[in-house]
Design an enzyme around this catalytic site. Structure first.
Site, PDB file in Angstrom:
ATOM      1  N   SER A 129       0.725  -1.139  -0.005  1.00 38.89           N
ATOM      2  CA  SER A 129      -0.159   0.088   0.011  1.00 38.89           C
ATOM      3  C   SER A 129       0.839   1.110   0.084  1.00 38.89           C
ATOM      4  O   SER A 129       1.984   1.117  -0.413  1.00 38.89           O
ATOM      5  CB  SER A 129      -1.046  -0.059   1.205  1.00 38.89           C
ATOM      6  OG  SER A 129      -2.017   0.993   1.316  1.00 38.89           O
ATOM      7  N   ASN A 130       0.287   2.343   0.460  1.00 43.42           N
ATOM      8  CA  ASN A 130       1.016   3.481   0.539  1.00 43.42           C
ATOM      9  C   ASN A 130       0.483   4.327   1.507  1.00 43.42           C
ATOM     10  O   ASN A 130      -0.610   4.245   2.226  1.00 43.42           O
ATOM     11  CB  ASN A 130       0.906   4.498  -1.000  1.00 43.42           C
ATOM     12  CG  ASN A 130      -0.491   4.554  -1.266  1.00 43.42           C
ATOM     13  OD1 ASN A 130      -1.143   5.432  -0.792  1.00 43.42           O
ATOM     14  ND2 ASN A 130      -1.082   3.787  -2.458  1.00 43.42           N
ATOM     15  N   PRO A 131       1.087   5.654   2.075  1.00 46.75           N
ATOM     16  CA  PRO A 131       0.596   6.384   3.249  1.00 46.75           C
ATOM     17  C   PRO A 131      -0.406   7.335   2.730  1.00 46.75           C
ATOM     18  O   PRO A 131      -0.603   8.137   3.603  1.00 46.75           O
ATOM     19  CB  PRO A 131       2.079   7.133   3.561  1.00 46.75           C
ATOM     20  CG  PRO A 131       2.991   6.620   2.609  1.00 46.75           C
ATOM     21  CD  PRO A 131       2.534   6.022   1.597  1.00 46.75           C
TER      22      PRO A 131
END
Length: 400
Positions: free
Chosen positions: A214-216
């Site tokens: 995923s990512n932030p």
């Protein structure tokens, strides 16, 4: 933006009531007209003569005042509610906030709230842990759901001597919020009758039941775009990944997790007049996710990935006549060059590009600096994400 505007200033019974006098003067210096309404409890902190002298207008406190010389005083909440361009309650106590959330009108201030036909800005202030209480959280959610603007209190030293969140923001911050709200009013109608789809937040591609790629992304920029589109009259649907921030009020929301789920929902809503792809979509997914948690002592030391669907490209190549497609691009280098290539290759009308290298821009921040790219257009915008969202849509739909 404030010059010539008619503002009703509401003052409630908190220790910060004295600061409202400074706010009133700031409005006047900005050439706004101001009238003041106070709750009876506010008089315990500041006398009405202070505000009547500064505003050069009688202060409204009671619905049925003791002085009956003016037989129209009891209808003042109606006339003021129609007169105002903006209603600001600063400070607003937990008690008054609860009354507004419940629709009560037992004093002139709360009656004027119900009569107002203008935007309402509430600036909550309170002491101790009151702002964290369940009741206050419920009332805040109700107010936001009703379209009322909330300026969050600041954290710091409180009247009780405790440290916490509950201080009235500085005067200039309140003025800035007022300007933003009035700017929103000018933009109303730009998307009237238009169906708008906004994607927001991250997607997750699971490696096993407990790990994922995923990512932030926090979803803040996407939600800001949704709020701006709603303010401009759009019928907004937000398709969002896992987020931990409040969802925007007045819009339909659809929760997804993976890129495939996002793609399916986007295709189902691809007939929208405006599509804003602000989600941070994972570009890769594990080819064979494990059904059970992968243990540290397992032999596998590599992960085979495949590309996820390019949703923006699919939309660009299936774009119908009259549809507006807006993409976002997050880059670490050569931002404008890469974003322009993305816009052209994916056949998007507009790309909003920003750099993750700037600590005030990108994932998780409340501010952003964005370069908007279109056909022969390059324009920079910066500010809070809400401000930037309004600026982007204003540029795209107000000036072509």
């Amino acid at each position: 933006m404030l010059s010539g505007k008619r503002i009703v200033l509401g003052v409630t019974g908190g220790i910060a009531a004295y600061k409202a006098a400074f706010l009133l003067r700031a409005f006047q210096k900005a050439e706004a007209q101001v009238r003041v309404t106070m709750t009876p409890s506010a008089l315990q902190f500041v006398g009405s003569d202070t505000f009547s002298s500064l505003s050069r207008h009688a202060v409204a406190v009671d619905i049925f005042p003791g002085n009956q010389s003016d037989k129209n005083q009891w209808t003042r909440h109606i006339s003021w509610g129609e007169w105002a361009d903006l209603f600001v309650i600063a400070p607003c106590t937990a008690n008054t906030m609860a009354k507004i959330a419940g629709g009560f009108s037992d004093n002139m201030l709360t009656a004027t709230v119900l009569s107002a036909r203008c935007p309402l800005l509430v600036c909550p202030t309170m002491d101790g842990e009151m702002y964290r209480s369940a009741a206050v959280k419920r009332n805040l959610a109700t107010l936001r759901g009703d379209g009322i603007h909330i300026l969050e209190p600041e954290a710091g030293y409180l009247a009780s001597g405790l440290e916490g969140r509950g201080r009235l923001p500085e005067t200039e911050m309140i003025l800035e919020e007022c300007r933003a709200i009035l700017e929103e009013q000018q933009l109303r109608g730009l998307l009237s009758g238009k169906k708008v789809v906004v994607t927001a937040g991250p997607t997750r591609e699971f490696i096993d039941p407990v790990r994922f790629i995923s990512n932030p992304s926090s979803g803040k920029m996407g939600f800001a775009m949704a709020e701006a589109a709603r303010t401009m009259g759009g019928e907004v649907t937000v398709i969002h990944g896992p987020v931990h921030i409040p969802k925007p009020g007045g819009v339909d929301t659809i929760e997804i997790v993976s890129t495939d789920e996002l793609f399916e929902q986007v295709k189902a809503h691809a007939d929208a007049d405006v599509i804003i792809m602000a989600a941070a979509v994972a570009d890769f997914t594990p080819e064979s996710p494990a059904e059970q948690k992968i243990k540290k002592n397992d032999d596998a030391s590599s992960l085979k990935l495949s590309r996820t669907p390019d949703i923006l490209s699919w939309l660009g190549h299936h774009k119908r006549e009259g549809q507006t497609l807006i993409g976002f691009a997050m880059e670490t280098e050569n931002m404008v060059e890469y974003a322009q290539k993305k816009r052209e290759s994916k056949k998007a009308d507009w790309i909003a590009a920003n750099s993750i290298a700037d600590h005030n821009s990108g994932f998780g921040t409340d501010t952003n600096t964005v370069t908007l790219l279109g056909e022969n257009v390059r324009q920079d915008f910066s500010g809070t994400k809400k401000d930037v969202a309004r600026q982007l849509l204003d540029r795209i739909f107000n000036t072509g």
